[in-house]
Scaffold this motif. Structure first.
Motif, PDB file in Angstrom:
ATOM      1  N   GLY A 202       0.818  -1.210   0.000  1.00  0.00           N
ATOM      2  CA  GLY A 202       0.000   0.000   0.000  1.00  0.00           C
ATOM      3  C   GLY A 202       0.850   1.257   0.000  1.00  0.00           C
ATOM      4  O   GLY A 202       0.522   2.242  -0.683  1.00  0.00           O
ATOM      5  N   VAL A 203       1.941   1.233   0.755  1.00  0.00           N
ATOM      6  CA  VAL A 203       2.863   2.375   0.754  1.00  0.00           C
ATOM      7  C   VAL A 203       3.476   2.529  -0.633  1.00  0.00           C
ATOM      8  O   VAL A 203       3.593   3.656  -1.140  1.00  0.00           O
ATOM      9  CB  VAL A 203       3.958   2.212   1.838  1.00  0.00           C
ATOM     10  CG1 VAL A 203       5.024   3.295   1.706  1.00  0.00           C
ATOM     11  CG2 VAL A 203       3.338   2.237   3.229  1.00  0.00           C
ATOM     12  N   ALA A 204       3.855   1.426  -1.249  1.00  0.00           N
ATOM     13  CA  ALA A 204       4.425   1.490  -2.602  1.00  0.00           C
ATOM     14  C   ALA A 204       3.434   2.143  -3.564  1.00  0.00           C
ATOM     15  O   ALA A 204       3.829   2.947  -4.417  1.00  0.00           O
ATOM     16  CB  ALA A 204       4.812   0.092  -3.082  1.00  0.00           C
ATOM     17  N   GLN A 205       2.166   1.821  -3.423  1.00  0.00           N
ATOM     18  CA  GLN A 205       1.139   2.439  -4.264  1.00  0.00           C
ATOM     19  C   GLN A 205       1.058   3.938  -3.989  1.00  0.00           C
ATOM     20  O   GLN A 205       0.956   4.746  -4.922  1.00  0.00           O
ATOM     21  CB  GLN A 205      -0.224   1.778  -4.016  1.00  0.00           C
ATOM     22  CG  GLN A 205      -1.332   2.322  -4.879  1.00  0.00           C
ATOM     23  CD  GLN A 205      -1.133   2.030  -6.360  1.00  0.00           C
ATOM     24  OE1 GLN A 205      -0.633   0.974  -6.730  1.00  0.00           O
ATOM     25  NE2 GLN A 205      -1.508   2.961  -7.205  1.00  0.00           N
ATOM     26  N   ALA A 206       1.125   4.331  -2.714  1.00  0.00           N
ATOM     27  CA  ALA A 206       1.077   5.749  -2.352  1.00  0.00           C
ATOM     28  C   ALA A 206       2.297   6.501  -2.883  1.00  0.00           C
ATOM     29  O   ALA A 206       2.187   7.660  -3.303  1.00  0.00           O
ATOM     30  CB  ALA A 206       0.968   5.906  -0.836  1.00  0.00           C
ATOM     31  N   VAL A 207       3.451   5.847  -2.882  1.00  0.00           N
ATOM     32  CA  VAL A 207       4.655   6.450  -3.473  1.00  0.00           C
ATOM     33  C   VAL A 207       4.435   6.643  -4.975  1.00  0.00           C
ATOM     34  O   VAL A 207       4.727   7.713  -5.525  1.00  0.00           O
ATOM     35  CB  VAL A 207       5.912   5.600  -3.180  1.00  0.00           C
ATOM     36  CG1 VAL A 207       7.103   6.067  -4.005  1.00  0.00           C
ATOM     37  CG2 VAL A 207       6.248   5.640  -1.687  1.00  0.00           C
ATOM     38  N   ALA A 208       3.905   5.616  -5.628  1.00  0.00           N
ATOM     39  CA  ALA A 208       3.659   5.699  -7.075  1.00  0.00           C
ATOM     40  C   ALA A 208       2.670   6.813  -7.412  1.00  0.00           C
ATOM     41  O   ALA A 208       2.810   7.495  -8.423  1.00  0.00           O
ATOM     42  CB  ALA A 208       3.144   4.361  -7.598  1.00  0.00           C
ATOM     43  N   GLU A 209       1.676   7.017  -6.543  1.00  0.00           N
ATOM     44  CA  GLU A 209       0.665   8.064  -6.755  1.00  0.00           C
ATOM     45  C   GLU A 209       1.179   9.457  -6.403  1.00  0.00           C
ATOM     46  O   GLU A 209       0.533  10.452  -6.727  1.00  0.00           O
ATOM     47  CB  GLU A 209      -0.575   7.762  -5.920  1.00  0.00           C
ATOM     48  CG  GLU A 209      -1.303   6.510  -6.360  1.00  0.00           C
ATOM     49  CD  GLU A 209      -2.347   6.039  -5.353  1.00  0.00           C
ATOM     50  OE1 GLU A 209      -2.462   6.616  -4.243  1.00  0.00           O
ATOM     51  OE2 GLU A 209      -3.049   5.058  -5.674  1.00  0.00           O
ATOM     52  N   GLY A 210       2.299   9.519  -5.691  1.00  0.00           N
ATOM     53  CA  GLY A 210       2.858  10.802  -5.297  1.00  0.00           C
ATOM     54  C   GLY A 210       2.282  11.371  -4.012  1.00  0.00           C
ATOM     55  O   GLY A 210       2.537  12.525  -3.678  1.00  0.00           O
ATOM     56  N   SER A 211       1.547  10.570  -3.244  1.00  0.00           N
ATOM     57  CA  SER A 211       0.972  11.065  -1.991  1.00  0.00           C
ATOM     58  C   SER A 211       1.854  10.780  -0.780  1.00  0.00           C
ATOM     59  O   SER A 211       1.595  11.292   0.311  1.00  0.00           O
ATOM     60  CB  SER A 211      -0.419  10.472  -1.771  1.00  0.00           C
ATOM     61  OG  SER A 211      -0.360   9.061  -1.658  1.00  0.00           O
ATOM     62  N   THR A 212       2.899   9.977  -0.978  1.00  0.00           N
ATOM     63  CA  THR A 212       3.821   9.637   0.105  1.00  0.00           C
ATOM     64  C   THR A 212       5.256   9.714  -0.391  1.00  0.00           C
ATOM     65  O   THR A 212       5.558   9.266  -1.499  1.00  0.00           O
ATOM     66  CB  THR A 212       3.537   8.217   0.642  1.00  0.00           C
ATOM     67  OG1 THR A 212       2.233   8.199   1.232  1.00  0.00           O
ATOM     68  CG2 THR A 212       4.549   7.774   1.677  1.00  0.00           C
ATOM     69  N   VAL A 213       6.107  10.286   0.445  1.00  0.00           N
ATOM     70  CA  VAL A 213       7.553  10.288   0.217  1.00  0.00           C
ATOM     71  C   VAL A 213       8.117   9.244   1.181  1.00  0.00           C
ATOM     72  O   VAL A 213       7.846   9.294   2.384  1.00  0.00           O
ATOM     73  CB  VAL A 213       8.173  11.670   0.506  1.00  0.00           C
ATOM     74  CG1 VAL A 213       9.685  11.626   0.354  1.00  0.00           C
ATOM     75  CG2 VAL A 213       7.554  12.731  -0.392  1.00  0.00           C
TER      76      VAL A 213
END
Length: 176
Positions: A52-63
């Motif tokens: 899920g974090v990897a998805q958020a990184v891909a979406e640009g919502s998480t660094v």
């Protein structure tokens, strides 16, 4: 002497790092850290979270930032930058995790500094976080200039199922 490297992971880099990240999260939970998961907690149990974090990184919502020593990922922190429209200046510091075998090396300081720098690069100058009341993390955040806002008793559970309060902190960075 071994060199410590701090770097921000890209989406492919996050995917490649999933096993190491899962190991760190499992180690922290099994070491008693209240970071959202219950014991027993294996690296395999941690994989869906990190996907899920990897998805958020891909979406640009998480660094996602990691600390490495001898090319081994031993610590991590996340900066949540996918905020609501009325909060473009704010970010959440999440999941500051350091493997027990790497504690005392200054990784927390380096990861927090990198997260604060990333926040500035993304135009965020108000940072917030919460941590288990009475945990060593409280002292770490205060040491690095974070301001305690307050405590909510019985906010969450420790990995063993006992209640713990949560202490909320913020830090204001220089606005550009």
């Amino acid at each position: 002497m071994s060199k410590i490297t701090i770097r921000t992971l890209t989406s492919p880099g996050t995917t490649a790092a999933l096993p190491a990240l899962a190991d760190i999260l499992s180690d922290c939970v099994e070491g008693g850290a209240s970071v959202g998961f219950m014991s027993p907690y294996t690296p395999q149990d941690a994989m869906p979270y990190w996907q899920g974090v990897a998805q958020a990184v891909a979406e640009g919502s998480t660094v996602l930032i990691v600390a490495e020593k001898d090319d081994e990922i031993l610590g991590t922190v996340q900066l949540g930058i996918g905020m609501m429209p009325n909060q473009p200046h704010r970010a959440d510091l999440k999941k500051l995790l350091v493997h027990r075998k790497a504690r005392g090396l200054g990784l927390s300081r380096l990861l927090i500094e990198a997260a604060e720098e990333a926040a500035s690069r993304h135009g965020r100058h108000v940072l917030v976080l919460d941590t288990a009341t009475g945990s060593p993390a409280e002292t770490i955040y205060e040491k690095f200039g974070w301001q305690r806002v307050g405590v909510i008793p019985q906010y969450a559970l420790m990995p063993d199922g006992s209640y713990c309060g949560s202490t909320f902190f913020y830090k204001t960075l220089a606005a550009d």
